[in-house]
Design a protein around this motif. Sequence first.
Motif, PDB file in Angstrom:
ATOM      1  N   VAL A 277      52.567  37.469  49.635  1.00  0.00           N
ATOM      2  CA  VAL A 277      51.078  37.436  48.252  1.00  0.00           C
ATOM      3  C   VAL A 277      51.820  35.963  48.071  1.00  0.00           C
ATOM      4  O   VAL A 277      52.295  35.120  48.147  1.00  0.00           O
ATOM      5  N   LEU A 278      50.324  35.791  47.867  1.00  0.00           N
ATOM      6  CA  LEU A 278      50.341  33.872  47.284  1.00  0.00           C
ATOM      7  C   LEU A 278      49.549  34.390  45.553  1.00  0.00           C
ATOM      8  O   LEU A 278      49.443  35.328  44.657  1.00  0.00           O
ATOM      9  N   GLN A 279      51.022  33.523  45.245  1.00  0.00           N
ATOM     10  CA  GLN A 279      51.387  33.036  43.316  1.00  0.00           C
ATOM     11  C   GLN A 279      50.357  32.112  43.012  1.00  0.00           C
ATOM     12  O   GLN A 279      51.209  30.609  43.363  1.00  0.00           O
ATOM     13  N   GLY A 280      48.965  31.928  41.770  1.00  0.00           N
ATOM     14  CA  GLY A 280      48.694  30.146  41.510  1.00  0.00           C
ATOM     15  C   GLY A 280      47.571  30.105  41.282  1.00  0.00           C
ATOM     16  O   GLY A 280      46.713  30.994  41.054  1.00  0.00           O
ATOM     17  N   ASN A 281      47.075  29.329  41.209  1.00  0.00           N
ATOM     18  CA  ASN A 281      47.311  27.216  41.543  1.00  0.00           C
ATOM     19  C   ASN A 281      46.445  27.203  40.254  1.00  0.00           C
ATOM     20  O   ASN A 281      46.230  26.237  40.183  1.00  0.00           O
ATOM     21  N   GLY A 296      37.704  26.790  36.972  1.00  0.00           N
ATOM     22  CA  GLY A 296      39.409  27.363  38.145  1.00  0.00           C
ATOM     23  C   GLY A 296      39.727  28.625  37.803  1.00  0.00           C
ATOM     24  O   GLY A 296      39.621  28.777  39.329  1.00  0.00           O
ATOM     25  N   ILE A 297      38.769  29.612  37.285  1.00  0.00           N
ATOM     26  CA  ILE A 297      39.966  30.936  37.515  1.00  0.00           C
ATOM     27  C   ILE A 297      38.659  31.630  38.835  1.00  0.00           C
ATOM     28  O   ILE A 297      39.169  32.328  38.915  1.00  0.00           O
ATOM     29  N   ASP A 298      36.940  30.885  38.026  1.00  0.00           N
ATOM     30  CA  ASP A 298      36.261  31.522  39.097  1.00  0.00           C
ATOM     31  C   ASP A 298      36.687  30.856  40.606  1.00  0.00           C
ATOM     32  O   ASP A 298      36.358  31.697  41.310  1.00  0.00           O
ATOM     33  N   GLU A 299      37.062  30.074  40.469  1.00  0.00           N
ATOM     34  CA  GLU A 299      37.296  29.519  41.744  1.00  0.00           C
ATOM     35  C   GLU A 299      38.577  29.903  42.747  1.00  0.00           C
ATOM     36  O   GLU A 299      38.187  30.662  43.992  1.00  0.00           O
ATOM     37  N   ILE A 300      39.954  30.375  41.648  1.00  0.00           N
ATOM     38  CA  ILE A 300      40.003  30.767  42.309  1.00  0.00           C
ATOM     39  C   ILE A 300      40.310  32.524  42.585  1.00  0.00           C
ATOM     40  O   ILE A 300      40.337  32.456  44.168  1.00  0.00           O
ATOM     41  N   ILE A 301      39.515  33.258  41.953  1.00  0.00           N
ATOM     42  CA  ILE A 301      38.732  34.679  42.273  1.00  0.00           C
ATOM     43  C   ILE A 301      37.892  34.321  43.427  1.00  0.00           C
ATOM     44  O   ILE A 301      38.246  35.592  44.267  1.00  0.00           O
ATOM     45  N   SER A 302      37.463  33.196  43.630  1.00  0.00           N
ATOM     46  CA  SER A 302      36.711  33.304  44.728  1.00  0.00           C
ATOM     47  C   SER A 302      37.262  33.561  45.796  1.00  0.00           C
ATOM     48  O   SER A 302      36.582  33.841  47.177  1.00  0.00           O
ATOM     49  N   ILE A 303      38.550  32.689  46.506  1.00  0.00           N
ATOM     50  CA  ILE A 303      39.031  32.550  47.152  1.00  0.00           C
ATOM     51  C   ILE A 303      39.920  33.613  46.892  1.00  0.00           C
ATOM     52  O   ILE A 303      39.995  34.306  48.429  1.00  0.00           O
ATOM     53  N   PHE A 312      47.762  36.339  39.501  1.00  0.00           N
ATOM     54  CA  PHE A 312      47.313  34.607  38.883  1.00  0.00           C
ATOM     55  C   PHE A 312      48.538  34.161  38.794  1.00  0.00           C
ATOM     56  O   PHE A 312      49.144  34.458  37.662  1.00  0.00           O
ATOM     57  N   ASN A 313      48.529  32.555  38.643  1.00  0.00           N
ATOM     58  CA  ASN A 313      49.105  31.945  37.850  1.00  0.00           C
ATOM     59  C   ASN A 313      48.744  30.666  37.039  1.00  0.00           C
ATOM     60  O   ASN A 313      47.924  30.193  38.286  1.00  0.00           O
TER      61      ASN A 313
END
Length: 340
Positions: A277-281, A296-303, A312-313
């Motif tokens: 499981v990945l945490q971040g970033n 930044g949040i949208d980009e992380i969720i899209s990935i 999420f962190n």
Amino acid sequence: MIFIDACKRIETPYTPVWMMRQAGRYLSEYKEVRKQAGSFLDLCKNVDLASEVTLQPVDILNVDAAILFSDILVVPLEMGLGLEFVSGEGPRFLRTISNYDDVCSLKKDIAKNLDYVYDTISQVRARLPKDKALIGFCGSPWTLATYMIEGQGTKSYAKSKKMLYQSPQTLHYLLKQIADELKDYLLGQIRAGANCVMIFDSWAAALEKEAFFEFSWGYMKDIAREIKKQYPEIPVILFPKGVGAYLDDIDGEFDVFGVDWGTPLELAKSKLGSRYVLQGNLEPCRIYNEDAMEMGIDEIISIMGKRAGHIFNLGHGMLPDLPRENAIKLVEMVHKKTKR
Ligand code: CP3
């Protein structure tokens, strides 16, 4: 607990979120309690006040996990190196380690002297809502060794690396001794009520690839293996900061890999996402600006998507002058945008 389920890749109603260094000076409530306690170390050792500041971000931000309020440096402190926090300059050890005899002089079996940490954990666990997790932590042997050898923060790590190249067996002896103490320390935190443990290797990136695996990652894996052997149900998070170029060789028995903001999340996902499981970033400085933060949040969720496999962190810790209003919005946005 949503956070613990997510660590085990169990589907959750939304992606859980917490923030590294979520307790700290960007909260006026923290500064108030810190003043009451006296020094930073007094705060770490005061069970009632340390519990209070551990709980503050859960109340104020609505994060899904609390992280024990303490510091990675209480372990070398208890190993016999006097420690003070000089305001504006950070930590400073009164004694340092430079040779084999210095390592031999370190105190052993010190986990039993950290009752103030275990008592804080027990109190926080008793006061924390049932659906919120409590994370215990320690520093990695390598990161702690750099402070013990240098005596303070450093830009070059010259003394630590001098030992690495001039007397690697002395450094290994030191790292082994720290790792043995950390196993007992994390086991003590779990017995006191921690639901998960995390190892911070903040200075992993100071090492070349081979040196990182030999002098840092090997010891982190060894601690993780011991925890998983004794408590298979307790998730272990490893966070080696700045090793994006070394991901091909990451392996070991642990649950969650912490991704720092300098490592592209799609790269971490492709190399590690099926095994851990990945945490971040999120880059913490995006919190200075609401639009930059939301992008930044949208980009992380899209990935990472909305399925299990992500916590999420931030990609490193909160800074003292980040706006709290945006930190509150960050948690709201992540919960809302990832709702299944
Ligand atoms: O909210 C949380 O994340 C829990 C508490 C926590 C602290 N330190 C409190 C703290 C945690 C998990 C840490 C870990 C820590 N400490 C790390 C690893 C994580 C990272 O950021 O890379 C490291 C390298 C340290 C060592 C350390 N402690 C330094 C270099 C400093 C001085 C820098 C500064 O911000 O002043 C500290 C002090 C410290 N630890 C503070 C806090 C809230 C600030 C002290 C204050 O109130 O003045």
